[in-house]
Enzyme design. Structure first.
Site, short mmCIF file in Angstrom:
data_model
loop_
_atom_site.label_atom_id
_atom_site.label_comp_id
_atom_site.label_asym_id
_atom_site.label_seq_id
_atom_site.Cartn_x
_atom_site.Cartn_y
_atom_site.Cartn_z
CD GLU A 1 -3.67 3.48 -6.26
OE1 GLU A 1 -3.95 4.69 -6.24
OE2 GLU A 1 -3.14 2.90 -5.29
CB SER B 1 -0.88 0.03 1.26
OG SER B 1 -1.67 -1.11 1.34
CG HIS C 1 -2.46 -0.65 -3.96
ND1 HIS C 1 -3.04 0.56 -3.69
CD2 HIS C 1 -2.53 -1.36 -2.81
CE1 HIS C 1 -3.42 0.59 -2.42
NE2 HIS C 1 -3.12 -0.57 -1.88
CG ASN D 1 -3.87 3.61 0.63
OD1 ASN D 1 -5.02 3.63 1.06
ND2 ASN D 1 -3.26 2.50 0.30
N1 LIG Z 1 -6.07 -4.75 4.05
C1 LIG Z 1 -6.29 -3.89 3.05
O1 LIG Z 1 -7.34 -3.24 2.98
C2 LIG Z 1 -5.26 -3.73 1.96
C3 LIG Z 1 -5.65 -3.14 0.75
C4 LIG Z 1 -4.70 -3.02 -0.28
C5 LIG Z 1 -3.41 -3.48 -0.08
N2 LIG Z 1 -3.08 -4.05 1.11
C6 LIG Z 1 -1.71 -4.55 1.24
O2 LIG Z 1 -1.72 -5.95 1.05
C7 LIG Z 1 -0.67 -6.56 1.82
C8 LIG Z 1 -1.26 -7.61 2.72
O3 LIG Z 1 -2.22 -7.01 3.55
P1 LIG Z 1 -3.38 -7.85 4.24
O4 LIG Z 1 -4.44 -6.89 4.61
O5 LIG Z 1 -3.72 -9.05 3.42
O6 LIG Z 1 -2.63 -8.30 5.57
P2 LIG Z 1 -2.92 -9.59 6.48
O7 LIG Z 1 -2.31 -9.30 7.78
O8 LIG Z 1 -4.37 -9.96 6.42
O9 LIG Z 1 -2.13 -10.75 5.71
C9 LIG Z 1 -0.74 -10.78 5.58
C10 LIG Z 1 -0.36 -12.24 5.48
O10 LIG Z 1 1.00 -12.35 5.12
C11 LIG Z 1 1.50 -13.51 5.76
N3 LIG Z 1 2.95 -13.49 5.71
C12 LIG Z 1 3.82 -12.76 6.44
N4 LIG Z 1 5.08 -13.04 6.03
C13 LIG Z 1 5.00 -13.95 5.05
C14 LIG Z 1 5.95 -14.63 4.23
N5 LIG Z 1 7.26 -14.40 4.37
N6 LIG Z 1 5.50 -15.52 3.31
C15 LIG Z 1 4.18 -15.75 3.16
N7 LIG Z 1 3.22 -15.15 3.90
C16 LIG Z 1 3.64 -14.25 4.83
C17 LIG Z 1 0.89 -13.43 7.16
O11 LIG Z 1 0.91 -14.69 7.79
C18 LIG Z 1 -0.54 -12.99 6.82
O12 LIG Z 1 -1.37 -14.10 6.58
C19 LIG Z 1 0.00 -5.42 2.58
O13 LIG Z 1 1.11 -4.99 1.84
C20 LIG Z 1 -1.07 -4.33 2.60
O14 LIG Z 1 -0.53 -3.04 2.70
C21 LIG Z 1 -3.97 -4.21 2.13
#
Ligand SMILES: NC(=O)c1ccc[n+]([C@@H]2O[C@H](COP(=O)([O-])OP(=O)(O)OC[C@H]3O[C@@H](n4cnc5c(N)ncnc54)[C@H](O)[C@@H]3O)[C@@H](O)[C@H]2O)c1
Length: 319
Positions: free
Chosen positions: A186, A153, A174, A225
């Site tokens: 994005e 993000s 994104h 964002n």
């Molecule tokens: N939550 C949102 O609304 C949103 C929206 C757009 C982008 N994002 C981005 O997406 C990404 C993930 O966010 P999320 O909301 O899914 O977070 P989340 O916490 O739900 O999931 C992250 C996952 O990554 C796993 N993980 C950590 N290290 C790892 C590794 N080395 N190998 C494999 N898995 C690993 C964790 O166990 C967890 O299940 C982030 O970069 C976030 O900024 C999130």
């Protein structure tokens, strides 16, 4: 003490048609035609699961990378639950659900990503974790033209590309939450990304996944964002100042501005840890006070109140 409320409306996400085209995209690669059919998704949390589901329903072979074998079951349960809900609502046939699930496999070893043609990294928003993933992908993915995308993000794409020997193939992809529903992606090229990589990434996202694209520069927060996070942080500051209670802040924005959900519900949906991490990246980049994380947000993250995914944030979400 922070008051929490249960909120049924927080689960009410706008519906969509889920009409995803089922074909393989053909994209140009240095004058030849290449078909992308093998995709990798690293991380199977909120976003990784959604992106994996999207790709599987588009007919792609999807390999999901989890951090440890135990996460496999949680990831599969998340994906199966989502597809089951669609079947329950009559938006997907049981046959299509089974076919989508059959296209998804899991691994705790990124070495298994050797044959992937496009990878979307969706691990936690922690720089060191993401850099590790990109350095490993660079070593294991064999196709020199494979696209290495990040769902980050806020982290600079140039830094993720910088730990690989192929920054020209590294892009930001994104997606928005829920990835299966929201139509925007994005697409972010860094100063080191080839224009052809950005073109191929956009073609993949639009033609295969049926999404719409906004191309943005590689700046913290990209477009959405950079605009959204200061608004969400303002809502937390407003709560902290005692100006209005949680439910009223949300009610004001849903009824007063016709937003589909209020800012505090939205933070719960995104994840407080993710909002805090984006806030820190924005502040680091721009040094403007309105990007800095409010103390209440930081304390809630420290206390494990991460929102819907942990069952409690500004509201409570009974399991
Ligand atoms: N939550 C949102 O609304 C949103 C929206 C757009 C982008 N994002 C981005 O997406 C990404 C993930 O966010 P999320 O909301 O899914 O977070 P989340 O916490 O739900 O999931 C992250 C996952 O990554 C796993 N993980 C950590 N290290 C790892 C590794 N080395 N190998 C494999 N898995 C690993 C964790 O166990 C967890 O299940 C982030 O970069 C976030 O900024 C999130």
């Amino acid at each position: 003490m922070l008051r929490t409320h249960s909120l049924k409306q927080a689960a009410a996400i706008p519906s969509c048609s889920f009409d995803i085209p089922r074909h393989t995209i053909h994209v140009r690669k240095l004058g030849t035609m290449e078909s992308i059919s093998r995709v990798g998704v690293v991380g199977c949390g909120v976003m990784g699961a959604g992106i994996a589901e999207l790709c599987a329903r588009a007919g792609l072979d999807v390999l999901v990378g989890v951090s440890r074998p135990a996460s496999r079951d949680a990831g599969r349960a998340r994906l199966t639950g989502s597809l089951d809900r669609l079947v329950g609502k009559g938006k997907l046939s049981a046959r299509d659900r089974d076919a989508a699930l059959a296209r998804i496999s899991f691994t705790a070893d990124l070495g298994d990503f050797a044959d992937r043609q496009l990878v979307v990294e969706a691990v936690s928003e922690q720089e060191s974790v993401k850099l590790d993933v990109f350095a490993t992908l660079d070593k294991v993915v064999e196709d020199e033209h494979a696209i290495l995308g990040s769902n980050t993000s806020s982290f600079p794409i140039v830094q993720l590309g910088g730990v690989t020997s192929r920054p020209e193939n590294v892009v930001g992809l994104h997606f928005f939450n829920p990835a299966t529903v929201l139509p925007l992606v994005e697409v972010v090229g860094s100063v080191l990304t080839d224009a052809s990589t950005v073109d191929r990434a956009e073609a993949f996202v639009t033609e295969l996944l049926g999404k719409q694209v906004v191309r943005t520069k590689d700046r913290a927060g990209f477009v959405v964002n950079a605009l959204l996070i200061p608004y969400l942080l303002s809502a937390v500051r407003m709560l902290e100042s005692g100006m209005a209670p949680i439910a009223d802040i949300d009610k004001a924005m849903t009824l007063g501005c016709a937003h589909p959900m209020g800012p505090l519900s939205l933070i719960d949906l995104i994840g407080l840890d993710i909002v805090a991490a984006i806030s820190e990246s924005l502040y680091l980049e721009y040094r403007e006070p309105h990007y800095s994380p409010p103390p209440l947000l930081s304390r809630m993250v420290s206390g494990g109140l991460l929102g819907k995914k942990t069952g409690r944030g500004f509201y409570e979400y009974p399991r």
